[in-house]
Write a protein that holds these residues in place. Structure first.
Motif, mmCIF file in Angstrom:
data_model
loop_
_atom_site.group_PDB
_atom_site.id
_atom_site.type_symbol
_atom_site.label_atom_id
_atom_site.label_comp_id
_atom_site.label_asym_id
_atom_site.label_seq_id
_atom_site.Cartn_x
_atom_site.Cartn_y
_atom_site.Cartn_z
ATOM 1 N N UNK A 1 30.744 30.292 122.438
ATOM 2 C CA UNK A 1 31.258 28.980 122.028
ATOM 3 C C UNK A 1 32.763 28.925 122.312
ATOM 4 N N UNK A 2 33.216 27.807 122.844
ATOM 5 C CA UNK A 2 34.640 27.592 123.102
ATOM 6 C C UNK A 2 35.043 26.228 122.559
ATOM 7 N N UNK A 3 36.003 26.231 121.651
ATOM 8 C CA UNK A 3 36.495 25.005 121.055
ATOM 9 C C UNK A 3 37.964 24.814 121.396
ATOM 10 N N UNK A 4 38.337 23.562 121.609
ATOM 11 C CA UNK A 4 39.739 23.202 121.789
ATOM 12 C C UNK A 4 40.171 22.401 120.571
ATOM 13 N N UNK A 5 41.255 22.846 119.919
ATOM 14 C CA UNK A 5 41.790 22.171 118.744
ATOM 15 C C UNK A 5 43.099 21.490 119.101
ATOM 16 N N UNK A 6 43.246 20.236 118.708
ATOM 17 C CA UNK A 6 44.518 19.518 118.816
ATOM 18 C C UNK A 6 44.937 19.153 117.402
ATOM 19 N N UNK A 7 46.105 19.635 116.979
ATOM 20 C CA UNK A 7 46.557 19.517 115.594
ATOM 21 C C UNK A 7 47.772 18.600 115.541
#
Length: 383
Positions: free
Chosen positions: A269-275
């Protein structure tokens, strides 16, 4: 990548959720590339609330002309030929001085109204979106007596294009919120992007259904006993750093505010987070300030393409079934597989697509695929 490039990329994400910051971002890009002027524009004839135009050092006369809908459409149509063999995300560089040679042409109109008053000739531009009725581009300009753009500068512009496209996708989603005048939670529940909202103690107090599924299906991101976000040991300190910087917001002098983080687990699984701070999200300002402090946008790098049903219905009058078939086509289903998946005959599938071609004015499956790629509502993944 040097510190100035990192600073420019960081400022792009700030501007994605606060459009008032775009002039500062463009000025930084102009200075870094030794350009004279720049223009950053997005045009969607079917969704005017999405349109915007920001520039740097362009005189009022030319800027006023460029705000004319006719001139903007000429610009879109005129320069489409520059991208025929390149495509979205690519960079073009050219000398436009010849535009002023034929008084009967659209090139001449554009030259007299926009280029000549500004005193520019050389351009380099990155294409950020393209369709029959829409486009988005960042263009940099130099005077005729300046040197043309070099490959290093064009490579930098192409790199920026990835981040600018993601910023445009964020902008489009929030412009839809404003356009539809829907309640915040109603919109967040149905967005095709995972969204988590955190309070002033960094505790989760809202998580839309898609974000919940992402967290349940993998181990990239989880919650601790205090309902705070946790990840693997190697990335936890960076996640905490980004969250705390977003919490401090503008009070963090000379510090980054929020940012982007890529996570992966052993299962692939690969997630991209933008905070980002919620204070920068205009559509959340009516909410309790202590209740929502930080917004975390999640995207799954392996997730299938999702289309904007509301947009396709509004722009092309596609039915619910036609929309379903388009989404299956975009995700690699063959016509026979679409028929089996939907429980209809192959002949019916062909009839549906014939109607879709007519409604979208596409002449081939390739043209339709190109149009649909411009209607996806997932964020672009940045490695």
């Amino acid at each position: 990548m040097d510190n100035r490039e990192h600073e420019i990329i960081g400022s792009i994400y700030d501007a994605a959720v606060d459009v008032n910051l775009w002039p500062q971002v463009i000025e930084k890009i102009v200075q870094y590339t030794d350009s004279k002027t720049a223009i950053f524009t997005a045009l969607d004839q079917f969704s005017p609330s999405y349109d915007f135009l920001f520039s740097h050092n362009i005189p009022d006369e030319a800027l006023h002309a460029y705000r004319d809908e006719r001139i903007r459409v000429i610009d879109m149509q005129l320069h489409r030929v520059l991208w025929e063999n390149l495509g979205v995300g690519q960079v073009a560089s050219s000398d436009l001085s010849h535009y002023g040679e034929n008084p009967e042409s659209d090139e001449y109109i554009f030259y007299e109204r926009c280029l000549n008053p500004t005193g520019i000739s050389y351009i380099s531009a990155v294409l950020l979106d393209q369709g029959s009725h829409r486009w988005a581009v960042l263009g940099l300009h130099r005077a005729p007596d300046a040197a043309p753009y070099q490959q290093k500068e064009l490579d930098f512009l192409k790199q920026l294009g990835v981040h600018l496209r993601r910023a445009l996708q964020i902008h489009r989603q929030f412009s839809l919120v404003k356009q539809e005048n829907l309640s915040l939670y109603s919109v967040l529940d149905h967005l095709k992007t995972g969204i988590i909202l955190l309070d002033h103690n960094l505790r989760l107090n809202y998580c839309n259904p898609l974000a919940q599924r992402m967290m349940e299906q993998g181990s990239c991101l989880d919650l601790d006993l205090h309902n705070r976000l946790k990840t693997n040991i190697g990335d936890q300190s960076r996640l905490d750093q980004l969250l705390h910087s977003a919490l401090l917001g503008q009070s963090a002098l000379n510090a980054d505010v929020g940012g982007v983080l890529s996570l992966s687990d052993a299962k692939g699984q690969q997630l991209m987070l933008t905070i980002v701070p919620c204070s920068k999200l205009k559509n959340m300002q009516h909410q309790n300030a202590r209740q929502h402090q930080i917004a975390v946008f999640l995207t799954d790098m392996h997730q299938h393409y999702a289309l904007s049903q509301a947009y396709l219905q509004q722009a092309y009058q596609l039915s619910k079934r036609e929309f379903e078939l388009c989404e299956l086509l975009l995700n690699g289903y063959k016509l026979e597989e679409i028929a089996e998946h939907c429980g209809i005959t192959l002949s019916s599938v062909r009839t549906y697509f014939k109607n879709i071609y007519e409604k979208t004015q596409c002449n081939s499956q390739i043209e339709l695929m190109h149009l649909l790629m411009g209607c996806t509502i997932h964020f672009e993944h940045i490695g």
